[in-house]
Design an enzyme around this catalytic site. Structure first.
Site, short mmCIF file in Angstrom:
data_model
loop_
_atom_site.label_atom_id
_atom_site.label_comp_id
_atom_site.label_asym_id
_atom_site.label_seq_id
_atom_site.Cartn_x
_atom_site.Cartn_y
_atom_site.Cartn_z
N THR A 1 0.88 -1.17 0.00
CA THR A 1 0.00 0.00 0.00
C THR A 1 0.91 1.22 0.00
O THR A 1 1.66 1.44 0.96
CB THR A 1 -0.89 0.02 1.26
OG1 THR A 1 -1.62 -1.19 1.31
CG2 THR A 1 -1.86 1.20 1.20
N LYS B 1 -7.94 1.36 -3.11
CA LYS B 1 -7.59 0.93 -1.74
C LYS B 1 -7.75 2.08 -0.74
O LYS B 1 -8.36 1.92 0.32
CB LYS B 1 -6.15 0.42 -1.74
CG LYS B 1 -5.49 0.29 -0.39
CD LYS B 1 -5.62 -1.08 0.18
CE LYS B 1 -5.15 -1.11 1.63
NZ LYS B 1 -5.28 -2.37 2.27
N LYS C 1 -1.80 5.06 8.58
CA LYS C 1 -1.00 5.12 7.33
C LYS C 1 -1.93 5.32 6.13
O LYS C 1 -1.70 6.19 5.29
CB LYS C 1 -0.20 3.82 7.17
CG LYS C 1 0.50 3.71 5.82
CD LYS C 1 1.11 2.36 5.54
CE LYS C 1 1.57 2.31 4.08
NZ LYS C 1 2.19 1.06 3.68
P1 NAD Z 1 6.25 -5.78 7.21
O1 NAD Z 1 6.97 -4.65 7.81
O2 NAD Z 1 5.93 -6.98 8.03
O3 NAD Z 1 7.03 -6.30 5.88
C1 NAD Z 1 7.75 -5.47 5.02
C2 NAD Z 1 9.06 -6.19 4.69
O4 NAD Z 1 9.78 -5.42 3.72
C3 NAD Z 1 9.97 -6.36 5.91
O5 NAD Z 1 10.23 -7.73 6.10
C4 NAD Z 1 11.24 -5.58 5.51
O6 NAD Z 1 12.44 -6.19 5.97
C5 NAD Z 1 11.16 -5.62 4.00
N1 NAD Z 1 11.96 -4.57 3.37
C6 NAD Z 1 12.01 -3.25 3.70
N2 NAD Z 1 12.86 -2.61 2.88
C7 NAD Z 1 13.35 -3.55 2.02
C8 NAD Z 1 14.27 -3.50 0.94
N3 NAD Z 1 14.87 -2.35 0.58
N4 NAD Z 1 14.53 -4.65 0.29
C9 NAD Z 1 13.92 -5.81 0.65
N5 NAD Z 1 13.05 -5.92 1.66
C10 NAD Z 1 12.77 -4.79 2.33
O7 NAD Z 1 4.89 -5.16 6.62
P2 NAD Z 1 3.56 -5.94 6.15
O8 NAD Z 1 2.59 -5.98 7.26
O9 NAD Z 1 3.98 -7.21 5.47
O10 NAD Z 1 3.00 -4.91 5.07
C11 NAD Z 1 3.53 -4.81 3.75
C12 NAD Z 1 2.65 -3.88 2.95
O11 NAD Z 1 1.32 -4.40 2.92
C13 NAD Z 1 2.53 -2.47 3.50
O12 NAD Z 1 2.55 -1.56 2.43
C14 NAD Z 1 1.20 -2.48 4.21
O13 NAD Z 1 0.61 -1.20 4.26
C15 NAD Z 1 0.41 -3.41 3.33
N6 NAD Z 1 -0.72 -4.07 4.01
C16 NAD Z 1 -0.56 -4.63 5.24
C17 NAD Z 1 -1.64 -5.25 5.86
C18 NAD Z 1 -1.49 -5.87 7.21
O14 NAD Z 1 -2.52 -6.20 7.82
N7 NAD Z 1 -0.28 -6.08 7.72
C19 NAD Z 1 -2.87 -5.30 5.21
C20 NAD Z 1 -3.00 -4.75 3.93
C21 NAD Z 1 -1.91 -4.14 3.34
#
Ligand code: NAD
Length: 290
Positions: free
Chosen positions: A87, A162, A237
């Site tokens: 997102t 979204k 966010k």
């Molecule tokens: P998270 O923080 O658990 O995962 C993100 C991952 O990206 C981490 O493991 C981090 O190490 C990795 N990362 C960061 N920079 C990086 C780079 N330069 N190279 C490689 N890896 C890198 O977050 P999440 O909960 O998995 O969310 C991910 C996305 O999904 C976000 O944009 C969030 O808004 C969206 N989202 C989350 C949810 C939820 O319920 N968690 C629901 C819908 C959407």
């Protein structure tokens, strides 16, 4: 299909695992997260992207997406598709798509709803912006990771859908919580309040499916001490992204703006961080008018 998957956190980890379990050849990269079962580890984002037919990213925000895209786009083969499921702000989604398309790649913005539970169960909903051809290529993967994928239009349209959806969700949750808190002060029983509103014109998903009052309505995070679910900081966010987009598009969104302020206060100045976004109810309950 040969797939590169970058960002294997709470959402990306189980999504990549589901693709591998379905028989796809998945190579992953993350700065910190462990490799999910069945996913081969690459030692850089470029290495994960090289030779892949589809590269999926699931990253924290638009700046990180732009940085990762700058690394992977030059490594990808012409005709491959870069599919971002994070997102992020609409501008970053469009900028990354333009950069990818200029290099002869397909590009999709495909944010999800359904949370960590939906990612693990393979029941996410994908909202997708980008070309027909890119959508058609990635559609079989959406089917594995989710239960529904809606092609919303041009690049950025997935992110637009979204944040509009989540703006409604944030505003509606606040309205539902403040109405419950008012009902309490008027001496109205919460179950009776639910029975009336859930079958009257005030009904909504937040009331009917995700009721913020413990012990009322179907099982929800309220019944589990407001453990997320969907954390208040993630709602903040998304509300901020909706306000960034509204600003850029000169759209008047007073309720969305107020919801963003209230969630900012809840998360940053009160005890909202780490709690479900429906914990707005105990917040209102504890407050008086001024
Ligand atoms: P998270 O923080 O658990 O995962 C993100 C991952 O990206 C981490 O493991 C981090 O190490 C990795 N990362 C960061 N920079 C990086 C780079 N330069 N190279 C490689 N890896 C890198 O977050 P999440 O909960 O998995 O969310 C991910 C996305 O999904 C976000 O944009 C969030 O808004 C969206 N989202 C989350 C949810 C939820 O319920 N968690 C629901 C819908 C959407």
């Amino acid at each position: 299909m040969k797939i590169g998957f970058i960002g294997l956190g709470n959402m990306g980890g189980p999504m990549a695992a589901n693709l591998a379990r379905a028989g796809h050849d998945v190579t992953g990269f993350d700065l910190t997260a462990p490799m999910p079962e069945g996913v081969r580890a690459a030692d850089s984002a470029e290495a994960a992207a090289r030779g892949a037919e589809v590269v999926i990213t699931m990253l924290p925000n638009g700046d990180i997406l732009r940085a990762v895209a700058a690394q992977v786009i030059p490594a990808m083969d012409a005709g491959a598709v870069l599919c971002d499921c994070s997102t992020v702000d609409v501008d970053s989604a469009r900028a990354v798509a333009a950069e990818a398309e200029a290099k002869g790649l397909g590009a999709l913005d495909a944010p999800v709803s359904g949370g960590v539970g939906g990612a693990a169960a393979g029941t996410l909903t994908f909202m997708v912006g980008g070309s027909e051809a890119a959508f058609a290529k990635v559609a079989p993967l959406f089917e594995i990771m989710g239960q529904k994928a809606v092609h919303c239009g041009a690049p950025g349209a997935g992110q637009a859908a979204k944040i509009c959806n989540n703006m409604i969700l944030g505003v509606t949750m606040i309205a539902t919580c403040e109405a419950f808190a008012l009902a309490d002060k008027l001496g109205l029983d919460r179950q009776r309040m639910f029975d009336v509103v859930s079958t009257s014109s005030g009904y909504s998903w937040t009331m009917n499916a995700y009721c913020p009052a413990p012990g009322v309505g179907p099982q929800s995070p309220a019944d589990n001490g407001y453990k997320p679910g969907f954390a208040a900081e993630l709602m903040l966010k998304d509300l901020r992204l909706s306000q960034m987009a509204a600003e850029a598009a000169d759209a008047d969104t007073p309720m969305g703006a107020r919801a963003a302020e209230l969630y900012a206060q809840f998360v940053e100045a009160e005890d909202g961080k780490g709690r479900d976004f429906s914990a707005m109810l105990p917040r209102f309950e504890a407050r008086s008018r001024d």
